[in-house]
Design a protein around this motif. Structure first.
Motif, short mmCIF file in Angstrom:
data_model
loop_
_atom_site.label_atom_id
_atom_site.label_comp_id
_atom_site.label_asym_id
_atom_site.label_seq_id
_atom_site.Cartn_x
_atom_site.Cartn_y
_atom_site.Cartn_z
N LEU A 3 0.85 -1.19 0.00
CA LEU A 3 0.00 0.00 0.00
C LEU A 3 0.88 1.23 0.00
O LEU A 3 1.83 1.34 0.76
CB LEU A 3 -0.89 0.03 1.25
N ARG A 4 0.57 2.15 -0.87
CA ARG A 4 1.28 3.42 -0.92
C ARG A 4 0.28 4.53 -1.23
O ARG A 4 -0.69 4.31 -1.93
CB ARG A 4 2.34 3.43 -2.02
N ALA A 5 0.54 5.69 -0.68
CA ALA A 5 -0.29 6.84 -1.03
C ALA A 5 0.11 7.30 -2.42
O ALA A 5 1.26 7.19 -2.81
CB ALA A 5 -0.09 7.96 -0.02
N ARG A 6 -0.87 7.82 -3.15
CA ARG A 6 -0.54 8.34 -4.47
C ARG A 6 0.37 9.56 -4.29
O ARG A 6 0.35 10.20 -3.23
CB ARG A 6 -1.80 8.73 -5.21
N PRO A 7 1.15 9.90 -5.28
CA PRO A 7 1.99 11.10 -5.17
C PRO A 7 1.11 12.34 -5.02
O PRO A 7 -0.04 12.35 -5.47
CB PRO A 7 2.76 11.14 -6.49
N GLY A 8 1.65 13.37 -4.43
CA GLY A 8 0.91 14.62 -4.30
C GLY A 8 0.55 15.17 -5.67
O GLY A 8 1.32 15.04 -6.61
N ARG A 9 -0.63 15.76 -5.77
CA ARG A 9 -1.08 16.29 -7.06
C ARG A 9 -0.21 17.44 -7.53
O ARG A 9 0.05 17.59 -8.71
CB ARG A 9 -2.53 16.75 -6.96
N ASP A 10 0.16 18.30 -6.60
CA ASP A 10 0.98 19.46 -6.94
C ASP A 10 1.70 19.94 -5.69
O ASP A 10 1.55 19.39 -4.61
CB ASP A 10 0.13 20.57 -7.56
N GLN A 14 1.16 19.06 -1.49
CA GLN A 14 2.27 18.57 -0.69
C GLN A 14 2.58 19.52 0.45
O GLN A 14 2.88 19.10 1.57
CB GLN A 14 3.50 18.36 -1.56
N ALA A 15 2.46 20.82 0.20
CA ALA A 15 2.69 21.82 1.25
C ALA A 15 1.65 21.71 2.36
O ALA A 15 1.98 21.84 3.55
CB ALA A 15 2.69 23.21 0.64
N VAL A 16 0.39 21.47 1.99
CA VAL A 16 -0.67 21.33 2.99
C VAL A 16 -0.40 20.12 3.88
O VAL A 16 -0.50 20.20 5.11
CB VAL A 16 -2.07 21.22 2.32
N VAL A 17 -0.05 18.99 3.26
CA VAL A 17 0.23 17.78 4.04
C VAL A 17 1.42 18.02 4.96
O VAL A 17 1.39 17.69 6.15
CB VAL A 17 0.47 16.57 3.10
N HIS A 18 2.47 18.64 4.44
CA HIS A 18 3.66 18.91 5.25
C HIS A 18 3.33 19.85 6.40
O HIS A 18 3.78 19.65 7.53
CB HIS A 18 4.77 19.50 4.37
N ARG A 19 2.52 20.87 6.14
CA ARG A 19 2.13 21.82 7.18
C ARG A 19 1.31 21.13 8.28
O ARG A 19 1.48 21.41 9.46
CB ARG A 19 1.32 22.95 6.56
N VAL A 37 1.09 9.62 5.15
CA VAL A 37 1.10 9.94 3.72
C VAL A 37 2.49 10.42 3.31
O VAL A 37 3.05 9.98 2.31
CB VAL A 37 0.03 11.01 3.37
N GLU A 38 3.09 11.30 4.12
CA GLU A 38 4.43 11.78 3.81
C GLU A 38 5.44 10.64 3.78
O GLU A 38 6.28 10.57 2.89
CB GLU A 38 4.88 12.83 4.83
#
Length: 72
Positions: A3-10, A14-19, A37-38
Motif C-alpha cells: 500500500l502506498r499513497a498516491r503522489p501529491g497532485r501538486d 504537498q505543502a498542505v500535508v507537510h504543514r 502519507v508523507e
C-alpha cells in the motif's frame, strides 16, 4: 500487497500535508494520517510506517485503507 499513497497532485497539496504534519493544534488523528502519507511518499512500506508511528501493522493498514480508496 504493497500500500502506498498516491503522489501529491501538486506543490500546494504537498505543502498542505507537510504543514499538517508540523501542526501543533491539529487533531492528532489528522496529523498521524498526514505523517503516514508523507512517509509513504518517501517510499516507506506500511510495516515501516506502523513501526515509526507506533501502531500495529493492521491498524496502519486500516488507517491507510481510506486514503487508498480516496486516491490519497
Amino acid at each position: 500487497m504493497v500500500l502506498r499513497a498516491r503522489p501529491g497532485r501538486d506543490e500546494a497539496e504537498q505543502a498542505v500535508v507537510h504543514r499538517l504534519v508540523a501542526a501543533r493544534k491539529a487533531p492528532k488523528v489528522l496529523v498521524e494520517r498526514c505523517w503516514m502519507v508523507e512517509l509513504s511518499w518517501d517510499g516507506w512500506l506500511v510495516s515501516q510506517i506502523a513501526d515509526e508511528v507506533e501502531v500495529q501493522s493492521e491498524d496502519g493498514a486500516s488507517l491507510a485503507a481510506p486514503l487508498q480508496s480516496l486516491g490519497a
